[in-house]
Every structure is written in structure tokens, then in C-alpha cells.
Design a protein around this motif. Structure first.
Motif, PDB file in Angstrom:
ATOM      1  N   ASP A 123       1.947  -5.808  43.705  1.00  0.00           N
ATOM      2  CA  ASP A 123       1.084  -4.470  43.846  1.00  0.00           C
ATOM      3  C   ASP A 123      -0.317  -4.210  43.510  1.00  0.00           C
ATOM      4  N   ARG A 124      -1.181  -4.325  43.921  1.00  0.00           N
ATOM      5  CA  ARG A 124      -2.137  -4.090  43.474  1.00  0.00           C
ATOM      6  C   ARG A 124      -2.246  -3.419  42.288  1.00  0.00           C
ATOM      7  N   ALA A 125      -2.386  -2.420  42.293  1.00  0.00           N
ATOM      8  CA  ALA A 125      -2.676  -1.558  40.807  1.00  0.00           C
ATOM      9  C   ALA A 125      -2.498  -1.755  39.606  1.00  0.00           C
ATOM     10  N   TRP A 126      -0.668  -2.185  39.939  1.00  0.00           N
ATOM     11  CA  TRP A 126      -0.150  -3.193  38.538  1.00  0.00           C
ATOM     12  C   TRP A 126      -1.286  -4.727  38.458  1.00  0.00           C
ATOM     13  N   LEU A 127      -1.835  -5.404  39.088  1.00  0.00           N
ATOM     14  CA  LEU A 127      -1.947  -6.385  39.591  1.00  0.00           C
ATOM     15  C   LEU A 127      -3.834  -6.093  38.536  1.00  0.00           C
ATOM     16  N   ASP A 128      -4.194  -5.433  39.071  1.00  0.00           N
ATOM     17  CA  ASP A 128      -5.018  -4.620  38.099  1.00  0.00           C
ATOM     18  C   ASP A 128      -5.154  -3.753  36.803  1.00  0.00           C
ATOM     19  N   GLY A 129      -4.198  -3.516  36.056  1.00  0.00           N
ATOM     20  CA  GLY A 129      -3.823  -3.034  35.014  1.00  0.00           C
ATOM     21  C   GLY A 129      -3.975  -3.930  34.264  1.00  0.00           C
ATOM     22  N   THR A 133      -6.378  -4.738  31.045  1.00  0.00           N
ATOM     23  CA  THR A 133      -5.937  -4.082  29.748  1.00  0.00           C
ATOM     24  C   THR A 133      -6.339  -5.946  29.007  1.00  0.00           C
ATOM     25  N   LEU A 134      -5.911  -7.171  29.613  1.00  0.00           N
ATOM     26  CA  LEU A 134      -6.332  -8.490  29.111  1.00  0.00           C
ATOM     27  C   LEU A 134      -8.338  -8.216  28.509  1.00  0.00           C
ATOM     28  N   ALA A 135      -8.532  -8.164  29.976  1.00  0.00           N
ATOM     29  CA  ALA A 135     -10.246  -8.147  29.938  1.00  0.00           C
ATOM     30  C   ALA A 135     -10.901  -6.386  28.127  1.00  0.00           C
ATOM     31  N   ASN A 136      -9.599  -6.462  27.988  1.00  0.00           N
ATOM     32  CA  ASN A 136     -10.566  -5.264  27.177  1.00  0.00           C
ATOM     33  C   ASN A 136      -9.448  -5.874  25.927  1.00  0.00           C
ATOM     34  N   ILE A 137      -8.629  -7.010  25.736  1.00  0.00           N
ATOM     35  CA  ILE A 137      -8.351  -7.085  24.511  1.00  0.00           C
ATOM     36  C   ILE A 137      -9.448  -8.347  24.202  1.00  0.00           C
ATOM     37  N   HIS A 138      -9.543  -8.877  25.258  1.00  0.00           N
ATOM     38  CA  HIS A 138     -10.896 -10.239  24.960  1.00  0.00           C
ATOM     39  C   HIS A 138     -12.028  -9.463  24.397  1.00  0.00           C
ATOM     40  N   ARG A 139     -12.648  -8.446  24.659  1.00  0.00           N
ATOM     41  CA  ARG A 139     -13.547  -7.711  23.921  1.00  0.00           C
ATOM     42  C   ARG A 139     -13.293  -7.914  22.284  1.00  0.00           C
ATOM     43  N   GLU A 201       3.653   3.051  31.524  1.00  0.00           N
ATOM     44  CA  GLU A 201       4.157   4.606  32.089  1.00  0.00           C
ATOM     45  C   GLU A 201       3.557   5.242  32.963  1.00  0.00           C
ATOM     46  N   ASP A 202       3.791   6.037  33.850  1.00  0.00           N
ATOM     47  CA  ASP A 202       3.254   6.733  34.268  1.00  0.00           C
ATOM     48  C   ASP A 202       2.598   6.446  35.488  1.00  0.00           C
ATOM     49  N   GLY A 203       2.110   5.095  35.712  1.00  0.00           N
ATOM     50  CA  GLY A 203       1.335   3.846  36.673  1.00  0.00           C
ATOM     51  C   GLY A 203       0.511   3.374  35.784  1.00  0.00           C
ATOM     52  N   GLN A 204       0.389   3.832  34.529  1.00  0.00           N
ATOM     53  CA  GLN A 204      -0.422   2.759  33.732  1.00  0.00           C
ATOM     54  C   GLN A 204      -0.044   2.111  32.703  1.00  0.00           C
ATOM     55  N   VAL A 205      -0.754   1.020  31.913  1.00  0.00           N
ATOM     56  CA  VAL A 205      -0.806  -0.138  30.691  1.00  0.00           C
ATOM     57  C   VAL A 205       0.041   1.149  30.059  1.00  0.00           C
ATOM     58  N   SER A 206       0.820   0.826  29.127  1.00  0.00           N
ATOM     59  CA  SER A 206       1.171   2.007  27.818  1.00  0.00           C
ATOM     60  C   SER A 206       1.152   1.462  26.381  1.00  0.00           C
ATOM     61  N   TYR A 248     -13.996  -9.107  37.147  1.00  0.00           N
ATOM     62  CA  TYR A 248     -14.630  -8.367  37.489  1.00  0.00           C
ATOM     63  C   TYR A 248     -14.656  -6.973  36.279  1.00  0.00           C
ATOM     64  N   TYR A 249     -13.797  -7.037  35.651  1.00  0.00           N
ATOM     65  CA  TYR A 249     -13.288  -6.294  33.929  1.00  0.00           C
ATOM     66  C   TYR A 249     -14.177  -7.312  32.664  1.00  0.00           C
ATOM     67  N   ALA A 250     -13.458  -8.482  32.764  1.00  0.00           N
ATOM     68  CA  ALA A 250     -14.668  -8.724  31.967  1.00  0.00           C
ATOM     69  C   ALA A 250     -16.323  -9.156  32.122  1.00  0.00           C
ATOM     70  N   GLY A 251     -16.544  -9.206  33.088  1.00  0.00           N
ATOM     71  CA  GLY A 251     -17.936  -9.182  33.687  1.00  0.00           C
ATOM     72  C   GLY A 251     -18.851 -10.529  33.335  1.00  0.00           C
TER      73      GLY A 251
END
Length: 310
Positions: A123-129, A133-139, A201-206, A248-251
């Protein structure tokens, strides 16, 4: 209090929870699915006239505690760090590092909303989430955090994998990993980031859960660990799509090196590969030990091609 209502939790453990959850009157508890390295319970109570719940993790595996006797303290510090960084995760309530008070080394934390989702196909949206989320942790640099990355397996000591169709390529991978990796900036890494530790939850990582191994280390270790899990669940193509989404998200903060993928793959080896029980607990069907081994061989070969092209 009766043992049946509280899922077999000891009176000692319940007393410890109650003493650290001020004003709560415990009602019942239930085991939580998906945990394989510790015992997890959701404990319900009445507090201020309303029902609330917390999660209790009990570290019961002696061999793990022999290697890391401060697992409970480690997770408590990791949760404090995640909260300070604004990462969606449980909040620490209390911990018992030695197990003297609770009966086992224990972590008491808030219950976060959401559930694990393992789609039957990519599921592309799932994989994207997952990637975002992981890229945000690594910031987060996590400067001063006392725990640092180390490999779980010594590649120099691994035996020839008799279960594989490509034993020689695995041996080559062991040699590459044993030779050491490239220089890498150390960031906050979860160290066990995979779909079973991400709630939705509701299609987003909670929230992201299970922070017992968080540390400072190369981002590629987290990326590689998630990719190994995705390769087993869905195949190499999905693992590669996750890498593209993460990049893409980590840049520009992330520079890919296949070494960390290979190390993460080697780190998962513990005897003959088999279906991870947690996946079945979360409703993932259609997997077999044979399929997992086939996919690991396939994933290995894709990594060796990256080394040839790198």
C-alpha cells in the motif's frame, strides 16, 4: 484482585503498578499481542471517575538481561528522549531497572492510540507513512544520549547458511560486513523500526512503540532493518520502494550506502530463518518459512548487485 482478571500478573507487579499510578484503582488487565522479546500487558483502572489504561512491559528473558541488564532503564530514557523530541510515542510513567520492586525488570508507560496495520499487499500510502516517520526520527541528533549502536551478530563467526540456495553469496556478504563500514554521522535511531512497531489511526501514523533498543547510530541501520522486514513480508521490490520514499523525506541529510543494508540483513540471522510470530499475531497470512528464506536470498542478491554497481 484475582489472577484471572489480571491475566496472571503477580500481586507484586500489580502493587508496583498501583503505587506508581497515583489515584488509580486497578480493574483488570489483558496481554497484548505481537510482543516476542518481552511480556506486554494493558492494565485498566478507574481514576478520577473515568477509565484509563497503561501498558506494562516485563523483561523476562534471562539471556537478554544477561547481555543488557539495564533494558528497563534504557527504554525509559529512550521514551523520555522521544517525548522531548516531539516524536509520537508512549510516555514513561515509571520503571524498575532491577526488578526488585516489580518482580521483573519493568517499564510502565502510557497507552497510545492506534493499531498495527499489515496490509495484505503493498500500500503506497502506508509505505510512505513508514518512510516519513522514520526520517523524522532521524532528524534528532540525541547528543549526550548514553547508548550507542553495536552490531548484534559478529559476521566473522557466522556459519555457512545451509538453508540457502546461494550459500556462497552469503559467505561473501559475511566477509564484506566483517571488513567494516563507511564513516557515518550518528543520529537517534530506533534500532527496531519495522511495521510491527508502528501504530496507525485514521490512515496516519499515530505512534512508534518498543523503544528498548533506541540509541545513537547510523540512520542506514534503521533503514536497513525496516527493509529486511519488508523484504520478508512483501518482497524486494517493496523494500526498494521504501528506500526511495525514505530518501525523498530524508533529503540531503541521508547518503545511501549498501553496507548498512547488508549489515542489517546479517544482523537478522539466528539459525534458519522463519516467519516472525509477531506478523501472524497481527493478522499477516500467506507467509511460510520457505517463502521467507526465498525472499531473503532474493534480497541478498539485490544488495550484492548494489555493491557491484556502487
Amino acid at each position: 484482585m484475582t489472577a484471572n482478571v489480571f491475566g496472571g500478573l503477580s500481586r507484586q507487579a500489580l502493587d508496583w503498578v498501583e503505587s506508581n499510578w497515583q489515584g488509580a484503582v486497578l480493574e483488570y488487565a489483558k496481554p497484548l499481542e505481537g510482543g516476542t522479546s518481552s511480556l506486554l500487558y494493558e492494565i485498566f483502572a478507574t481514576k478520577d471517575g473515568k477509565q484509563h489504561s497503561v501498558v506494562l512491559r516485563l523483561h523476562h528473558k534471562g539471556e537478554w538481561l544477561d547481555q543488557e541488564p539495564d533494558l528497563a532503564k534504557h527504554e525509559a530514557m529512550s521514551l523520555e528522549l522521544a517525548a522531548a523530541a516531539g516524536i509520537p510515542a508512549p510516555l514513561i510513567v515509571a520503571f524498575d531497572e532491577s526488578g526488585t520492586a516489580c518482580g521483573m525488570p519493568a517499564v510502565l508507560m502510557t497507552k497510545v492510540s492506534g493499531s498495527v496495520i499489515l496490509p495484505p499487499a503493498n500500500d503506497r500510502a502506508w509505505l510512505d507513512g513508514l518512510a516519513k516517520t522514520l526520517a523524522n526520527i532521524h532528524r534528532h541528533e540525541a547528543s549526550g544520549f548514553p547508548y550507542e549502536y553495536f552490531a548484534y551478530n559478529d559476521a566473522r563467526r557466522l556459519e555457512r547458511p545451509k538453508w540457502s540456495r546461494v550459500e556462497g553469496d552469503w559467505m561473501r556478504a559475511f566477509y564484506i560486513v566483517a571488513a567494516g563500514g563507511p564513516p557515518a554521522d550518528y543520529r537517534l535511531i530506533h534500532r527496531d523500526y519495522h511495521p510491527g512497531n508502528v501504530l496507525w489511526e485514521d490512515g496516519q501514523v499515530s505512534a512508534v512503540v518498543d523503544w528498548a533498543n533506541a540509541c545513537r547510530g547510523p540512520a542506514g541501520v534503521d533503514v536497513g532493518h525496516c527493509r529486511v522486514n519488508l523484504a520478508q513480508l512483501y518482497g524486494t521490490r517493496v523494500a526498494n520502494e521504501f528506500l526511495l520514499a525514505y530518501e525523498y523525506y530524508a533529503g540531503p541529510s541521508f547518503t545511501y550506502d549498501p553496507y548498512w543494508d547488508l549489515l542489517s540483513l546479517v544482523d537478522t540471522l539466528d539459525g534458519s530463518p522463519a516467519v516472525y510470530p509477531g506478523w501472524q499475531a497481527f493478522g499477516m497470512s500467506g507467509l511460510s518459512d520457505e517463502l521467507v528464506r526465498f525472499r531473503l536470498d532474493e534480497y541478498l542478491m539485490s544488495l550484492m548487485e548494489r555493491f557491484d554497481d556502487f
